[in-house]
Design a protein around this motif. Structure first.
Motif, PDB file in Angstrom:
ATOM      1  N   ALA A 120       0.783  -1.358  -0.140  1.00  0.00           N
ATOM      2  CA  ALA A 120      -0.042   0.190   0.099  1.00  0.00           C
ATOM      3  C   ALA A 120       0.774   1.320  -0.011  1.00  0.00           C
ATOM      4  CB  ALA A 120      -1.122   0.100   1.062  1.00  0.00           C
ATOM      5  N   ASP A 121       2.006   1.330   0.709  1.00  0.00           N
ATOM      6  CA  ASP A 121       2.930   2.464   0.749  1.00  0.00           C
ATOM      7  C   ASP A 121       4.142   2.420  -0.155  1.00  0.00           C
ATOM      8  OD1 ASP A 121       4.588   0.748   2.169  1.00  0.00           O
ATOM      9  OD2 ASP A 121       4.048   1.991   4.079  1.00  0.00           O
ATOM     10  N   ASN A 122       4.210   1.084  -0.941  1.00  0.00           N
ATOM     11  CA  ASN A 122       5.115   0.818  -1.940  1.00  0.00           C
ATOM     12  C   ASN A 122       6.765   0.783  -1.175  1.00  0.00           C
ATOM     13  OD1 ASN A 122       5.317   0.161  -4.581  1.00  0.00           O
ATOM     14  ND2 ASN A 122       6.323   2.138  -5.168  1.00  0.00           N
ATOM     15  N   THR A 123       6.610   0.195  -0.225  1.00  0.00           N
ATOM     16  CA  THR A 123       7.884   0.220   0.405  1.00  0.00           C
ATOM     17  C   THR A 123       8.535  -1.198   0.453  1.00  0.00           C
ATOM     18  OG1 THR A 123       6.877  -0.770   2.670  1.00  0.00           O
ATOM     19  CG2 THR A 123       7.314   1.623   2.538  1.00  0.00           C
ATOM     20  N   TRP A 124       7.698  -2.022  -0.375  1.00  0.00           N
ATOM     21  CA  TRP A 124       8.309  -3.491  -0.598  1.00  0.00           C
ATOM     22  C   TRP A 124       9.637  -3.513  -1.411  1.00  0.00           C
ATOM     23  CZ3 TRP A 124       8.399  -5.567  -5.390  1.00  0.00           C
ATOM     24  CH2 TRP A 124       7.698  -4.929  -6.427  1.00  0.00           C
ATOM     25  N   ALA A 125       9.715  -2.670  -2.281  1.00  0.00           N
ATOM     26  CA  ALA A 125      10.752  -2.768  -3.206  1.00  0.00           C
ATOM     27  C   ALA A 125      12.126  -2.341  -2.672  1.00  0.00           C
ATOM     28  CB  ALA A 125      10.738  -2.062  -4.497  1.00  0.00           C
ATOM     29  N   ASP A 126      12.157  -1.585  -1.693  1.00  0.00           N
ATOM     30  CA  ASP A 126      13.291  -1.250  -0.788  1.00  0.00           C
ATOM     31  C   ASP A 126      13.624  -2.314  -0.097  1.00  0.00           C
ATOM     32  OD1 ASP A 126      13.611   1.097  -2.149  1.00  0.00           O
ATOM     33  OD2 ASP A 126      12.474   2.469  -0.562  1.00  0.00           O
ATOM     34  N   ALA A 127      12.545  -3.015   0.597  1.00  0.00           N
ATOM     35  CA  ALA A 127      12.663  -4.087   1.592  1.00  0.00           C
ATOM     36  C   ALA A 127      13.234  -5.186   0.831  1.00  0.00           C
ATOM     37  CB  ALA A 127      11.378  -4.709   2.094  1.00  0.00           C
ATOM     38  N   LEU A 128      13.056  -5.495  -0.441  1.00  0.00           N
ATOM     39  CA  LEU A 128      13.630  -6.546  -1.212  1.00  0.00           C
ATOM     40  C   LEU A 128      15.074  -6.518  -1.457  1.00  0.00           C
ATOM     41  CD1 LEU A 128      11.146  -7.570  -4.169  1.00  0.00           C
ATOM     42  CD2 LEU A 128      12.363  -9.179  -2.524  1.00  0.00           C
ATOM     43  N   LYS A 129      15.386  -5.164  -1.875  1.00  0.00           N
ATOM     44  CA  LYS A 129      16.769  -4.822  -2.154  1.00  0.00           C
ATOM     45  C   LYS A 129      17.519  -5.191  -0.846  1.00  0.00           C
ATOM     46  CE  LYS A 129      15.691  -1.525  -5.532  1.00  0.00           C
ATOM     47  NZ  LYS A 129      15.621   0.096  -5.840  1.00  0.00           N
ATOM     48  N   THR A 130      17.003  -4.698   0.187  1.00  0.00           N
ATOM     49  CA  THR A 130      17.679  -4.844   1.720  1.00  0.00           C
ATOM     50  C   THR A 130      18.071  -6.378   1.919  1.00  0.00           C
ATOM     51  OG1 THR A 130      16.911  -2.839   2.533  1.00  0.00           O
ATOM     52  CG2 THR A 130      17.876  -4.465   4.209  1.00  0.00           C
ATOM     53  N   ALA A 131      17.031  -7.125   1.352  1.00  0.00           N
ATOM     54  CA  ALA A 131      17.188  -8.714   1.836  1.00  0.00           C
ATOM     55  C   ALA A 131      17.921  -9.322   0.519  1.00  0.00           C
ATOM     56  CB  ALA A 131      15.856  -8.983   1.464  1.00  0.00           C
ATOM     57  N   GLY A 132      18.580  -8.548  -0.254  1.00  0.00           N
ATOM     58  CA  GLY A 132      19.443  -9.141  -1.188  1.00  0.00           C
ATOM     59  C   GLY A 132      19.068  -9.231  -2.701  1.00  0.00           C
ATOM     60  N   TRP A 133      17.773  -8.847  -3.071  1.00  0.00           N
ATOM     61  CA  TRP A 133      17.340  -9.249  -4.500  1.00  0.00           C
ATOM     62  C   TRP A 133      17.964  -8.156  -5.304  1.00  0.00           C
ATOM     63  CZ3 TRP A 133      14.150  -5.245  -7.125  1.00  0.00           C
ATOM     64  CH2 TRP A 133      13.917  -6.028  -8.401  1.00  0.00           C
ATOM     65  N   MET A 134      18.309  -8.716  -6.375  1.00  0.00           N
ATOM     66  CA  MET A 134      19.278  -8.076  -7.292  1.00  0.00           C
ATOM     67  C   MET A 134      18.566  -7.770  -8.456  1.00  0.00           C
ATOM     68  SD  MET A 134      22.825 -10.263  -7.118  1.00  0.00           S
ATOM     69  CE  MET A 134      22.163 -11.795  -6.905  1.00  0.00           C
ATOM     70  N   GLY A 135      18.179  -6.610  -8.651  1.00  0.00           N
ATOM     71  CA  GLY A 135      17.167  -5.982  -9.754  1.00  0.00           C
ATOM     72  C   GLY A 135      17.717  -5.986 -10.949  1.00  0.00           C
ATOM     73  N   LYS A 136      19.055  -6.253 -11.144  1.00  0.00           N
ATOM     74  CA  LYS A 136      19.679  -6.148 -12.424  1.00  0.00           C
ATOM     75  C   LYS A 136      19.735  -7.565 -13.185  1.00  0.00           C
ATOM     76  CE  LYS A 136      22.821  -2.591 -11.845  1.00  0.00           C
ATOM     77  NZ  LYS A 136      24.291  -1.920 -11.918  1.00  0.00           N
ATOM     78  N   GLU A 137      19.120  -8.710 -12.376  1.00  0.00           N
ATOM     79  CA  GLU A 137      18.835 -10.090 -12.846  1.00  0.00           C
ATOM     80  C   GLU A 137      17.423 -10.118 -13.148  1.00  0.00           C
ATOM     81  OE1 GLU A 137      20.740 -13.327 -10.822  1.00  0.00           O
ATOM     82  OE2 GLU A 137      22.578 -11.808 -10.406  1.00  0.00           O
TER      83      GLU A 137
END
Length: 351
Positions: A205-222
């Motif tokens: 709802a507040d779109n914080t999930w993408a930042d949380a994913l990156k903190t968890a190690g998700w690599m957006g370039k893949e």
């Protein structure tokens, strides 16, 4: 405990309850001699209240089948006479949803086309021939695929609200499920079958999930496979649009989005059902009945639809020899809130 009691506490309580009911349905299916899939963790994640609720729903569907009506066939039956065929065990739309997504995730991680059926659309069938090595499950709830599917080499990420993830972690730990790869000493009761697992607490709802994913190690370039199972109907349009847009912008090109959806008309018909009364105030979004409108909507959010299947069209193919608890069809029924399996690839580059 009833669904009405839980829903009365608000959306967060609904999220927790529905995730447990889904686990209950998987637990009941797992017990069948000819089970469509296996989920040995589901019973403990569901709890006795949710299992009793799911069994009550199955009993109701069995009565419908005995009376010559298959109804909507959500849960399936342990007895009854669906579609005029004597059968003890039938699989409903929910069971088809679980198995379809199991297989679709495996196809994506093997570099195979995701949709089962060939559809008129744009581009390839959501696969470039290269296996996807990152899966992000949005609104993960009590999902267990990271412990029950062969996901060698796949990094698994789950996004949900913190309260749901905390409860799930406690339950998993209590039943001997490992959150880290490796066997350990002594070996875990439920080893992780993905290469890694990470939970990201974020609010769609507040779109914080993408930042949380990156903190968890998700690599957006893949390249990434995003999965939204049973989620989008609970989202209001601005939240849903932000979720799809953010995923398209943050993920590498040719990433895949796999989501289950209900049509607007099917949801309106479903609202009138007794079983939907407790959920009605929390059900918001349905996909446009006009394919052209749907195409324009999602292309504007950064996703080109590459295919779709429905529980009506692929039910028999997915269920195999197990009878269905609903009537399959080559065309969706506009008055039935059946599942549409939406498959798309992003057209934006990652940041």
């Amino acid at each position: 405990m009833t669904s009405q009691a839980v829903v009365g506490d608000g959306l967060l309580s609904l999220v927790g309850w529905t995730s447990r009911v889904c686990a209950a349905a998987r637990a009941i299916e797992t017990e069948q001699p000819d089970a469509l899939y296996q989920d040995p963790l589901a019973e403990d994640l569901a709890g006795s209240d949710a299992i009793e609720f799911a069994k009550q729903r199955m009993a109701e569907e069995a009565v419908q089948a005995t009376n010559g009506s298959t109804g909507r066939g959500w849960f399936g039956t342990l007895g009854g006479v669906p579609n005029g065929t004597e059968a003890g065990h039938t699989v409903g739309r929910f069971g088809i949803r679980v198995k379809y997504l199991d297989d679709a995730i495996l196809r994506a991680t093997r570099g195979e086309p995701v949709p089962l059926e060939s559809r008129e659309g744009d581009g390839a069938a959501a696969s470039s021939g290269e296996p996807v090595r990152q899966v992000v499950l949005l609104g993960a709830g009590m999902d267990t695929r990271a412990w029950r599917l062969p996901l060698d080499g796949v990094r698994w990420y789950e996004v949900d609200v913190e309260s749901v993830l905390d409860i799930k972690k406690q339950l998993l730990s209590g039943m001997g499920a490992h959150l880290e790869p490796g066997q350990g000493d002594p070996p875990p009761r439920h080893p992780l079958t993905a290469a890694s697992y990470a939970a990201a607490a974020g609010d769609l709802a507040d779109n914080t999930w993408a930042d949380a994913l990156k903190t968890a190690g998700w690599m957006g370039k893949e390249r990434t496979l995003f999965v939204a199972e049973g989620l989008v109907r609970y989202l209001k349009a601005p939240v849903l649009e932000a979720m799809f847009r953010t995923a398209a912008q943050e993920a590498a090109p040719d990433s895949i989005f796999l989501a289950t959806m209900h049509s607007r008309s099917g949801m309106e018909h479903g609202r009138a059902e007794r079983s939907m009364e407790a959920l009605a105030q929390h059900v918001h979004w349905g996909y446009p009945d006009d394919p052209a409108e749907m195409k324009v909507l999602f292309e504007g959010l950064g996703w080109v639809q590459t295919g779709f299947d429905t529980t009506a069209s692929v039910g028999r193919q997915v269920a195999g020899s197990i009878p269905l608890a609903y009537q399959p069809s080559t065309t969706p029924d506009p008055e039935n809130a059946e599942y549409l399996f939406f498959v798309a690839q992003n057209v934006h580059s990652a940041n």
